[in-house]
Design a protein around this motif. Structure first.
Motif, PDB file in Angstrom:
ATOM      1  N   SER A   1       0.842  -1.197   0.000  1.00 30.71           N
ATOM      2  CA  SER A   1       0.000   0.000   0.000  1.00 30.71           C
ATOM      3  C   SER A   1       0.876   1.245   0.000  1.00 30.71           C
TER       4      SER A   1
ATOM      5  N   SER B   1       3.017   4.679 -12.635  1.00 29.45           N
ATOM      6  CA  SER B   1       2.403   3.426 -13.070  1.00 29.45           C
ATOM      7  C   SER B   1       3.441   2.341 -13.360  1.00 29.45           C
TER       8      SER B   1
ATOM      9  N   VAL C   1       3.901   0.554 -10.113  1.00 28.23           N
ATOM     10  CA  VAL C   1       2.742  -0.303  -9.854  1.00 28.23           C
ATOM     11  C   VAL C   1       2.818  -1.568 -10.698  1.00 28.23           C
ATOM     12  N   ARG C   2       3.144  -1.420 -11.967  1.00 29.59           N
ATOM     13  CA  ARG C   2       3.231  -2.591 -12.850  1.00 29.59           C
ATOM     14  C   ARG C   2       4.330  -3.545 -12.410  1.00 29.59           C
TER      15      ARG C   2
ATOM     16  N   ARG D   1       3.135  -5.501  -9.423  1.00 22.49           N
ATOM     17  CA  ARG D   1       2.118  -6.477  -9.813  1.00 22.49           C
ATOM     18  C   ARG D   1       2.755  -7.655 -10.554  1.00 22.49           C
TER      19      ARG D   1
ATOM     20  N   ARG E   1      -0.369  -7.215  -4.996  1.00 26.05           N
ATOM     21  CA  ARG E   1      -1.479  -6.343  -5.355  1.00 26.05           C
ATOM     22  C   ARG E   1      -1.246  -5.008  -4.667  1.00 26.05           C
ATOM     23  N   VAL E   2      -1.798  -3.955  -5.263  1.00 26.99           N
ATOM     24  CA  VAL E   2      -1.473  -2.596  -4.827  1.00 26.99           C
ATOM     25  C   VAL E   2      -2.704  -1.885  -4.284  1.00 26.99           C
TER      26      VAL E   2
ATOM     27  N   GLN F   1      -3.914   1.849  -2.753  1.00 29.43           N
ATOM     28  CA  GLN F   1      -3.543   3.263  -2.730  1.00 29.43           C
ATOM     29  C   GLN F   1      -4.435   4.017  -1.767  1.00 29.43           C
TER      30      GLN F   1
ATOM     31  N   ALA G   1      -3.413   5.060 -12.220  1.00 26.37           N
ATOM     32  CA  ALA G   1      -2.074   4.521 -11.945  1.00 26.37           C
ATOM     33  C   ALA G   1      -2.055   3.003 -11.900  1.00 26.37           C
TER      34      ALA G   1
ATOM     35  N   ALA H   1      -3.941   0.954  -9.521  1.00 25.44           N
ATOM     36  CA  ALA H   1      -4.161   0.347  -8.206  1.00 25.44           C
ATOM     37  C   ALA H   1      -5.225  -0.740  -8.284  1.00 25.44           C
ATOM     38  N   ASP H   2      -5.087  -1.753  -7.432  1.00 26.77           N
ATOM     39  CA  ASP H   2      -6.062  -2.840  -7.367  1.00 26.77           C
ATOM     40  C   ASP H   2      -7.217  -2.524  -6.418  1.00 26.77           C
TER      41      ASP H   2
END
Length: 343
Positions: free
Chosen positions: A128, A136, A139-140, A143, A148-149, A151, A165, A167-168
């Motif tokens: 988090s 991004s 984030v990628r 992942r 999992r992300v 935010q 961006a 986020a999951d």
């Protein structure tokens, strides 16, 4: 069970929030997991090396957990404004033999790159972010590594940026939360809004799963957040007096002390808005504190550390959300179960 709880692999709709600066310990994270919840190690204010050690400690217990990271979103402060504030608070530092008035602004990114590299190389189930939204590409990368992300957001506008961006899921933080606000615009006033109303606004604007946080003190608060559209909730302040908490003894005593009767948002300690128990330092310096993070945080850190070691509750930050009276001396599991009773 909600989609998010299923994705998380947890039973309870109340998660243990990350509390940087010592409140969150590996023991607290493990206790939350064993209660059917999940906790987040707080990466803030520690080196990537120390974070790696704490991750190993939790991983050895074979439990689900996450890691929370401060994403860079600096608020620069002018040298003149910084120096003026340093001279102002020097009167308090004198009693501990500290020299703050000669310091220069320290702007850093909290070991950002090293922590991102660590989490990409040693992935955890959930990562988090707060304070800022990572690029991004970050984030990628996380992942791809299997994380999992989440935010943290405080407005509909921020929620939409988090969606862009990649986020999951989102942590929707209301202004009643203790400690630092996750706002992306810390130099602007925090808009008052109830947590259920904020959750409903964001739920109506984006399709990502939501975790509601900020001012939750009872099972009724949990139920209200879930009814507004959250799939889970998160608490921090209520865990500060638990057996597994790493909060200092003066901080824990203050949470139960009737003489501390209100919380306020302040930037006096760190130059970034944060909610804590109102004390003498806030009363004296809130009006003169400049916006400036992390420079003001670094300026006052030695004073706050000395005050905590001396048990001086008037000069240390006593982070607390508005529901702080619900914090009890008990195991973390009992607090989490108490909040989910009757749901």
């Amino acid at each position: 069970m909600s989609r998010l709880l299923s994705d998380l692999g947890v039973e309870l709709p109340v998660l243990a929030a990350p509390m940087a600066g010592g409140g969150t310990t590996p023991d607290l994270v493990v206790a939350a997991a064993r209660a059917g919840s999940m906790g987040f190690l707080a990466a803030g204010y520690k080196s990537a090396q120390l974070l790696a050690e704490q991750m190993r400690t939790v991983r050895e217990q074979d439990v689900l957990y996450g890691v929370n990271v401060f994403a860079p979103n600096p608020v620069p402060v002018s040298f003149d404004a910084y120096s003026r504030y340093a001279r102002t608070v020097q009167a308090e530092a004198d009693r501990y033999g500290l020299r703050l008035s000669d310091s220069v602004p320290k702007e850093d990114d909290d070991d950002w790159s090293a922590k991102v590299d660590l989490l990409a190389e040693s992935p955890v189930p959930w990562v988090s972010f707060t304070f800022g939204i990572p690029d991004s590409t970050v984030v990628r990368a996380l992942r791809r590594a299997g994380s999992r992300v989440l935010q943290s957001v405080t407005t509909v506008e921020e929620a939409r940026l988090a969606v862009e961006a990649g986020a999951d899921a989102l942590v929707v933080q209301g202004p009643a939360a203790g400690g630092h606000s996750a706002t992306l615009t810390p130099d602007r006033p925090i808009v008052p809004v109830s947590l259920p109303d904020l959750v409903a606004q964001i739920h109506g604007a984006v399709t990502l799963p939501l975790v509601a946080a900020g001012g939750i003190g009872t099972s009724a608060d949990v139920a209200a957040a879930l009814q507004a559209g959250a799939e889970a909730t998160m608490v921090g302040t209520l865990l500060l007096r638990t057996d597994e908490s790493g909060a200092s003894a003066p901080h824990q005593r203050a949470l139960a002390d009737p003489s501390f009767d209100t919380t306020v948002l302040t930037r006096a300690f760190t130059g970034r808005p944060a909610r804590g128990l109102r004390n003498a330092f806030i009363d004296r310096y809130e009006s003169s504190a400049p916006a400036g993070y992390p420079a003001v945080h670094h300026l006052t850190a030695p004073l706050r550390k000395a005050a905590a070691e001396a048990g001086d509750q008037d000069l240390m930050h006593l982070w607390a959300g508005t529901a702080y009276r619900g914090a009890e001396q008990e195991p973390t599991e009992r607090t989490l179960r108490r909040l989910t009773g009757g749901l």
